[in-house]
Motif scaffolding. Sequence first.
Motif, short mmCIF file in Angstrom:
data_model
loop_
_atom_site.label_atom_id
_atom_site.label_comp_id
_atom_site.label_asym_id
_atom_site.label_seq_id
_atom_site.Cartn_x
_atom_site.Cartn_y
_atom_site.Cartn_z
N VAL A 131 0.82 -1.22 0.00
CA VAL A 131 0.00 0.00 0.00
C VAL A 131 0.85 1.26 0.00
CG1 VAL A 131 -2.04 -1.08 1.01
CG2 VAL A 131 -0.40 0.08 2.50
N ALA A 132 2.09 1.17 0.47
CA ALA A 132 2.98 2.34 0.44
C ALA A 132 3.29 2.76 -0.99
CB ALA A 132 4.27 2.04 1.20
N ASP A 133 3.13 1.85 -1.94
CA ASP A 133 3.40 2.15 -3.35
C ASP A 133 2.21 2.78 -4.07
OD1 ASP A 133 5.98 1.17 -3.21
OD2 ASP A 133 5.43 -0.83 -3.93
N TYR A 134 1.06 2.86 -3.42
CA TYR A 134 -0.14 3.40 -4.05
C TYR A 134 -0.29 4.88 -3.72
CZ TYR A 134 -1.51 -1.55 -4.49
OH TYR A 134 -1.55 -2.88 -4.78
N PRO A 135 -0.16 5.76 -4.71
CA PRO A 135 -0.29 7.20 -4.43
C PRO A 135 -1.69 7.60 -3.96
CG PRO A 135 -0.13 6.82 -6.80
CD PRO A 135 0.12 5.49 -6.12
N GLU A 136 -2.68 6.77 -4.23
CA GLU A 136 -4.04 7.06 -3.79
C GLU A 136 -4.17 7.00 -2.28
OE1 GLU A 136 -4.28 5.03 -7.84
OE2 GLU A 136 -3.20 4.69 -5.97
N VAL A 137 -3.30 6.23 -1.63
CA VAL A 137 -3.38 6.04 -0.18
C VAL A 137 -2.67 7.20 0.52
CG1 VAL A 137 -2.78 4.56 1.77
CG2 VAL A 137 -3.51 3.53 -0.41
N GLN A 138 -3.44 8.01 1.22
CA GLN A 138 -2.87 9.13 1.96
C GLN A 138 -2.46 8.73 3.35
OE1 GLN A 138 -5.83 12.36 1.67
NE2 GLN A 138 -4.22 13.42 0.54
N GLU A 139 -3.20 7.82 3.96
CA GLU A 139 -2.90 7.39 5.32
C GLU A 139 -3.18 5.90 5.43
OE1 GLU A 139 -4.99 9.79 8.23
OE2 GLU A 139 -4.77 11.55 6.95
N CYS A 140 -2.38 5.22 6.23
CA CYS A 140 -2.59 3.80 6.50
C CYS A 140 -2.28 3.57 7.97
CB CYS A 140 -1.68 2.94 5.63
SG CYS A 140 -1.74 1.18 6.01
N TYR A 141 -3.24 2.98 8.68
CA TYR A 141 -3.08 2.72 10.11
C TYR A 141 -3.34 1.24 10.38
CZ TYR A 141 -3.70 7.77 10.52
OH TYR A 141 -3.56 9.13 10.39
N LEU A 142 -2.49 0.64 11.19
CA LEU A 142 -2.77 -0.67 11.78
C LEU A 142 -3.62 -0.38 13.00
CD1 LEU A 142 -2.25 -3.75 11.90
CD2 LEU A 142 -0.20 -3.24 13.25
N ILE A 143 -4.82 -0.96 13.06
CA ILE A 143 -5.77 -0.58 14.10
C ILE A 143 -6.23 -1.77 14.93
CG2 ILE A 143 -6.61 1.41 12.79
CD1 ILE A 143 -9.13 -0.28 12.10
N THR A 144 -6.90 -1.44 16.00
CA THR A 144 -7.56 -2.43 16.85
C THR A 144 -8.92 -1.87 17.21
OG1 THR A 144 -7.34 -3.77 18.84
CG2 THR A 144 -6.57 -1.51 18.99
N GLY A 145 -9.80 -2.73 17.74
CA GLY A 145 -11.11 -2.27 18.17
C GLY A 145 -12.16 -2.29 17.09
N GLN A 146 -11.82 -2.75 15.91
CA GLN A 146 -12.77 -2.88 14.81
C GLN A 146 -12.69 -4.31 14.29
OE1 GLN A 146 -14.81 -0.43 13.52
NE2 GLN A 146 -14.09 0.98 15.10
N ASP A 147 -13.58 -4.65 13.40
CA ASP A 147 -13.49 -5.94 12.72
C ASP A 147 -12.57 -5.80 11.52
OD1 ASP A 147 -15.17 -7.22 14.50
OD2 ASP A 147 -16.96 -6.70 13.37
N ALA A 148 -11.47 -5.11 11.72
CA ALA A 148 -10.51 -4.87 10.65
C ALA A 148 -9.13 -4.74 11.27
CB ALA A 148 -10.87 -3.59 9.90
N ASP A 149 -8.13 -4.90 10.43
CA ASP A 149 -6.75 -4.76 10.87
C ASP A 149 -6.13 -3.44 10.43
OD1 ASP A 149 -6.48 -7.44 12.05
OD2 ASP A 149 -6.85 -8.10 9.99
#
Length: 168
Positions: A96-114
Motif C-alpha cells: 500500500v505504500a506504493d499506491y499514491p491514492e493512499v494518503q494514510e494507513c493505520y494498523l488498528i484495533t477495536g474494529q473488525d478490521a486490521d
Amino acid sequence: MPTRSREVHKLDRTDRRILEALQSDGALNNQQLAEAVGLSPSPCLRRVRALEEAGIILDRVTVLDHKKLGLSLTAIILIGMDRHTPERFEAFEQQVADYPEVQECYLITGQDADYMLKVVVPDMDHYHEFLLNQITRIPGVSGVHSSFVLRRVIDSTALPLKYLEAEG
C-alpha cells in the motif's frame, strides 16, 4: 517504515512557539519565523535544526486542494487480513505504500478490521478500479469495508501542543 524513537523530548516555551508557528505556516522562512517567536535569526535557526535532528520536525509539506485538482472522492477503507503474522502485515504495508491514492494507513484495533486506509481518487469509477485491481489483489486481504467522506469537518495536520509540558 522505519521505527522512530519513542523518547519524549522536553520542550521549552520557545520551542513550542516555533512548532506552533511552523504548523500554522510551514512556508515561513527563518527570518519570518524568528520574528514570529521573538528570537533573532541565528538562535531560531539553531533551534529549528535541533528540533529536526531530534526527529520532532519530520518534514515541511505543501497542502493541495484535492477538489481543485479533480480528486473529489475520499474513501475510508477498513481491511481485514487472513493471518496476523509480521510477514503478512509487512508485505501489506509495503504494497500500500506504493499506491499514491493512499494518503494514510493505520494498523488498528477495536474494529473488525486490521487496517484503516484513507484513499483519495477522482470518482467512484476510479475507486472501483483501485479497489478491485489493487487492494483486493494484495495477498492476505480477506475483507474490505468502504465508507465515503461526504464533507470534511476537521482536516488538520497540527498536533495539540497544549498538552506538552513546557520547561523554562
